[in-house]
Design a protein around this motif. Structure first.
Motif: not given
Length: 175
Positions: A18-21, A48-50, A54-57
């Protein structure tokens, strides 16, 4: 040439990254990319976007592909595969992003090639995407063999608040 790795992330890997994304997305928006967010856009605003990605993945509605250069995550693209039941053959390509300090290594092409391969692996043969009209990405997609479907004027805003048109593209993949 640096060591480049293009790979698909699992939900757990997405959450760990998440931090890198968030840094990649923030950098692109701050650099003027019209990808749905307004300036200023610090990395913490991208989290929040990422988390949603993650939830969609996890639901298998999205495939998240990343580019790493010398083990640093610097690029990403998504394949939206959570389509309606009458569209099992289609996927949406979303948010092709490459950090400004990692451009010039061909990462956009590598990310798009991986997205197409992942789409075919999942039986998706029609891909669609949209991009800001007149911006550099528009020419990139044409070089990658995408077909222009049309333009909608004033469809979105640039990160600085100016209106921009949106160009829609599609690509048919081998069955």
């Amino acid at each position: 040439m640096p060591d480049v790795n293009i790979r698909v992330l699992t939900e757990e890997e997405t959450r760990a990254a998440l931090p890198a994304l968030a840094e990649i997305l923030s950098d692109c928006v701050e650099g003027g990319a019209s990808v749905g967010f307004m300036q200023p856009f610090p990395p913490e605003d991208a989290l929040p976007f990422w988390e949603g990605i993650a939830a969609a993945v996890a639901r298998e509605d999205a495939v998240l592909i990343v580019a790493e250069v010398d083990e640093r995550m610097v690029g990403t693209v998504q394949l939206g595969i959570g389509t309606m039941s009458n569209q099992p053959h289609r996927a949406d390509v979303k948010k092709l992003l490459v950090h400004r300090d990692a451009r010039g290594f061909g990462l956009s092409r590598l990310l798009m090639e991986k997205a197409e391969a992942e789409a075919m692996r999942r039986g998706r043969r029609v891909l669609v995407l949209d991009t800001a009209t007149g911006e550099p990405a528009e020419a990139i997609y044409e070089r990658f063999g995408w077909m222009r479907a049309g333009i909608v004027p004033d469809y979105a805003l640039m990160p600085d608040g100016r209106y921009c048109g949106t160009t829609f593209f599609y690509k048919h993949l081998p069955s």
